[in-house]
Design an enzyme around this catalytic site. Structure first.
Site, mmCIF file in Angstrom:
data_model
loop_
_atom_site.group_PDB
_atom_site.id
_atom_site.type_symbol
_atom_site.label_atom_id
_atom_site.label_comp_id
_atom_site.label_asym_id
_atom_site.label_seq_id
_atom_site.Cartn_x
_atom_site.Cartn_y
_atom_site.Cartn_z
ATOM 1 N N ASN A 10 -8.983 5.183 21.592
ATOM 2 C CA ASN A 10 -10.180 4.474 21.112
ATOM 3 C C ASN A 10 -11.249 4.633 22.185
ATOM 4 O O ASN A 10 -11.150 4.037 23.249
ATOM 5 C CB ASN A 10 -9.828 2.994 20.893
ATOM 6 C CG ASN A 10 -11.054 2.155 20.585
ATOM 7 O OD1 ASN A 10 -12.103 2.683 20.227
ATOM 8 N ND2 ASN A 10 -10.913 0.844 20.725
ATOM 9 N N TRP A 11 -12.266 5.424 21.871
ATOM 10 C CA TRP A 11 -13.285 5.714 22.889
ATOM 11 C C TRP A 11 -14.376 4.659 22.960
ATOM 12 O O TRP A 11 -15.303 4.769 23.769
ATOM 13 C CB TRP A 11 -13.882 7.102 22.626
ATOM 14 C CG TRP A 11 -12.913 8.212 22.868
ATOM 15 C CD1 TRP A 11 -11.726 8.138 23.540
ATOM 16 C CD2 TRP A 11 -13.031 9.578 22.449
ATOM 17 N NE1 TRP A 11 -11.104 9.362 23.566
ATOM 18 C CE2 TRP A 11 -11.892 10.265 22.898
ATOM 19 C CE3 TRP A 11 -14.000 10.296 21.727
ATOM 20 C CZ2 TRP A 11 -11.682 11.621 22.664
ATOM 21 C CZ3 TRP A 11 -13.796 11.648 21.492
ATOM 22 C CH2 TRP A 11 -12.658 12.303 21.959
ATOM 23 N N LYS A 12 -14.315 3.672 22.104
ATOM 24 C CA LYS A 12 -15.292 2.561 22.126
ATOM 25 C C LYS A 12 -16.722 3.106 22.221
ATOM 26 O O LYS A 12 -17.012 4.160 21.677
ATOM 27 C CB LYS A 12 -14.969 1.610 23.284
ATOM 28 C CG LYS A 12 -13.496 1.211 23.330
ATOM 29 C CD LYS A 12 -13.230 0.054 24.246
ATOM 30 C CE LYS A 12 -11.734 -0.131 24.409
ATOM 31 N NZ LYS A 12 -11.365 -1.432 24.898
ATOM 32 N N HIS A 96 -10.394 -4.632 15.402
ATOM 33 C CA HIS A 96 -10.209 -4.568 16.860
ATOM 34 C C HIS A 96 -10.683 -5.882 17.476
ATOM 35 O O HIS A 96 -11.648 -6.487 17.006
ATOM 36 C CB HIS A 96 -11.008 -3.392 17.430
ATOM 37 C CG HIS A 96 -10.661 -3.103 18.854
ATOM 38 N ND1 HIS A 96 -11.194 -3.828 19.895
ATOM 39 C CD2 HIS A 96 -9.811 -2.206 19.409
ATOM 40 C CE1 HIS A 96 -10.690 -3.367 21.037
ATOM 41 N NE2 HIS A 96 -9.846 -2.391 20.773
ATOM 42 N N GLU A 98 -12.393 -6.540 19.959
ATOM 43 C CA GLU A 98 -13.809 -6.581 20.366
ATOM 44 C C GLU A 98 -14.699 -6.866 19.164
ATOM 45 O O GLU A 98 -15.725 -7.528 19.285
ATOM 46 C CB GLU A 98 -14.181 -5.262 21.069
ATOM 47 C CG GLU A 98 -13.580 -5.215 22.473
ATOM 48 C CD GLU A 98 -13.235 -3.834 22.988
ATOM 49 O OE1 GLU A 98 -13.736 -2.833 22.437
ATOM 50 O OE2 GLU A 98 -12.447 -3.750 23.954
ATOM 51 N N GLU A 168 -2.234 -5.669 19.708
ATOM 52 C CA GLU A 168 -3.041 -5.595 20.923
ATOM 53 C C GLU A 168 -3.284 -7.006 21.456
ATOM 54 O O GLU A 168 -4.225 -7.681 21.013
ATOM 55 C CB GLU A 168 -4.390 -4.938 20.611
ATOM 56 C CG GLU A 168 -4.279 -3.517 20.126
ATOM 57 C CD GLU A 168 -5.488 -2.698 20.549
ATOM 58 O OE1 GLU A 168 -5.285 -1.698 21.242
ATOM 59 O OE2 GLU A 168 -6.612 -3.075 20.216
ATOM 60 N N GLY A 174 -8.235 -3.770 28.383
ATOM 61 C CA GLY A 174 -9.250 -3.472 29.386
ATOM 62 C C GLY A 174 -9.124 -4.306 30.652
ATOM 63 O O GLY A 174 -10.030 -4.336 31.481
ATOM 64 N N SER A 214 -4.113 -1.827 27.963
ATOM 65 C CA SER A 214 -3.919 -1.211 29.281
ATOM 66 C C SER A 214 -2.731 -0.242 29.320
ATOM 67 O O SER A 214 -1.967 -0.231 30.288
ATOM 68 C CB SER A 214 -3.790 -2.289 30.364
ATOM 69 O OG SER A 214 -4.965 -3.078 30.401
ATOM 70 N N GLY A 235 -7.351 2.625 25.219
ATOM 71 C CA GLY A 235 -8.790 2.568 25.471
ATOM 72 C C GLY A 235 -9.148 3.356 26.712
ATOM 73 O O GLY A 235 -9.310 4.583 26.679
ATOM 74 N N GLY A 236 -9.234 2.663 27.847
ATOM 75 C CA GLY A 236 -9.700 3.267 29.096
ATOM 76 C C GLY A 236 -9.025 4.577 29.464
ATOM 77 O O GLY A 236 -9.696 5.560 29.809
#
Ligand code: PEP
Length: 251
Positions: A10-12, A96, A98, A168, A174, A214, A235-236
């Site tokens: 997921n590149w957000k 998600h 976020e 999640e 994150g 993470s 993500g990251g």
């Protein structure tokens, strides 16, 4: 049941179009070398068309990071299932944390998005998970149950197999904190039990449940060794070709 693993990035709200295409090409190369697993990337809307074009001869899957429920209309800022289909994108992340926490999307809206996606031929990657406060007050399972019940309301058994779930825990996204393998497995096992009770064992056994929060090269192997963890939503660590490569190549 043997579920085919799925590693999704997921590149957000990161990467320009050219950066996204480069990173997608690197992931496609790794994906080509690992034929026993699926790999997916979810670029920002601006990069979807070019990434899709660049990957058309590869097996890398491409997802949007959200999707609207209507085909078209006065919904400023939204992108519909028809629009995604039009550019060859057949998956979308929905719910998600976020979107839930920053943009106020509740379970009723997530259910709308999910059903709209299914009706429009888009396969959802539905995210659920508890906050730190909910975990610390012993409410993890009841929160997951409520999210699942509301988000999947009206989804028939014959559609359920098109859905990928992602557990999640919000406190692990994150933050560098990962759920322990036991915590993750316990939540995944609960989600599968829920599907068995609400649908049937056959369906529950076939649904892929990803862990997200993470995920890194250092923890992916242990997570993937759990019986109910079928992949990862990353993500990251999906923003660097090298770390995503190692995660895709989990052992
Ligand atoms: C995510 O974006 O879904 C996620 C899990 O992020 P991270 O891997 O950075 O925690």
């Amino acid at each position: 049941m043997n579920r085919r693993p799925l590693i999704a990035g997921n590149w957000k709200m990161h990467l320009t179009v050219s950066e996204a295409v480069r990173l997608a090409q690197a992931a496609a190369q790794t994906c080509g070398a690992c034929p026993d697993r699926d790999v997916m990337v979810a670029p920002a809307f601006t990069a979807l068309t070019k990434v899709r074009e660049a990957l058309k001869d590869t097996s890398l899957l491409v997802a949007a990071q959200n999707v609207a429920w209507e085909r078209e209309g006065a919904y400023t800022g939204e992108v519909s299932p028809v629009m995604l289909q039009d550019i060859g994108v057949h998956f979308a992340i929905i719910g998600h944390s976020e979107r839930r926490q920053i943009f106020g999307e509740d379970d009723a809206m997530i259910n709308c998005r999910l059903r709209g996606a299914l009706a429009g031929g888009i396969q959802p990657v539905l995210c659920v998970g508890e906050t730190l406060e909910e975990r610390e007050t012993g409410r993890t399972i009841s929160v997951l149950e409520q999210q699942m019940r509301q988000d999947l309301q009206g989804v028939s058994a014959d559609k359920m197999h098109q859905i990928v779930l992602a557990y999640e825990p919000v406190w692990a996204i994150g933050t560098g904190k990962t759920a322990t393998t036991e915590q993750a497995q316990e939540a995944h096992a609960f989600l599968r039990r829920f599907l068995t009770e609400e649908y049937e064992k056959n369906i529950a056994d076939g649904v892929r449940i990803l862990y997200g929060g993470s995920v890194k090269p250092e923890n992916i192997d242990n997570l993937m060794a759990q019986p109910d963890i079928d992949g990862a939503l990353v993500g990251g660590a999906a923003l660097q070709a090298e770390s995503f490569d190692r995660i895709i190549r989990f052992r």
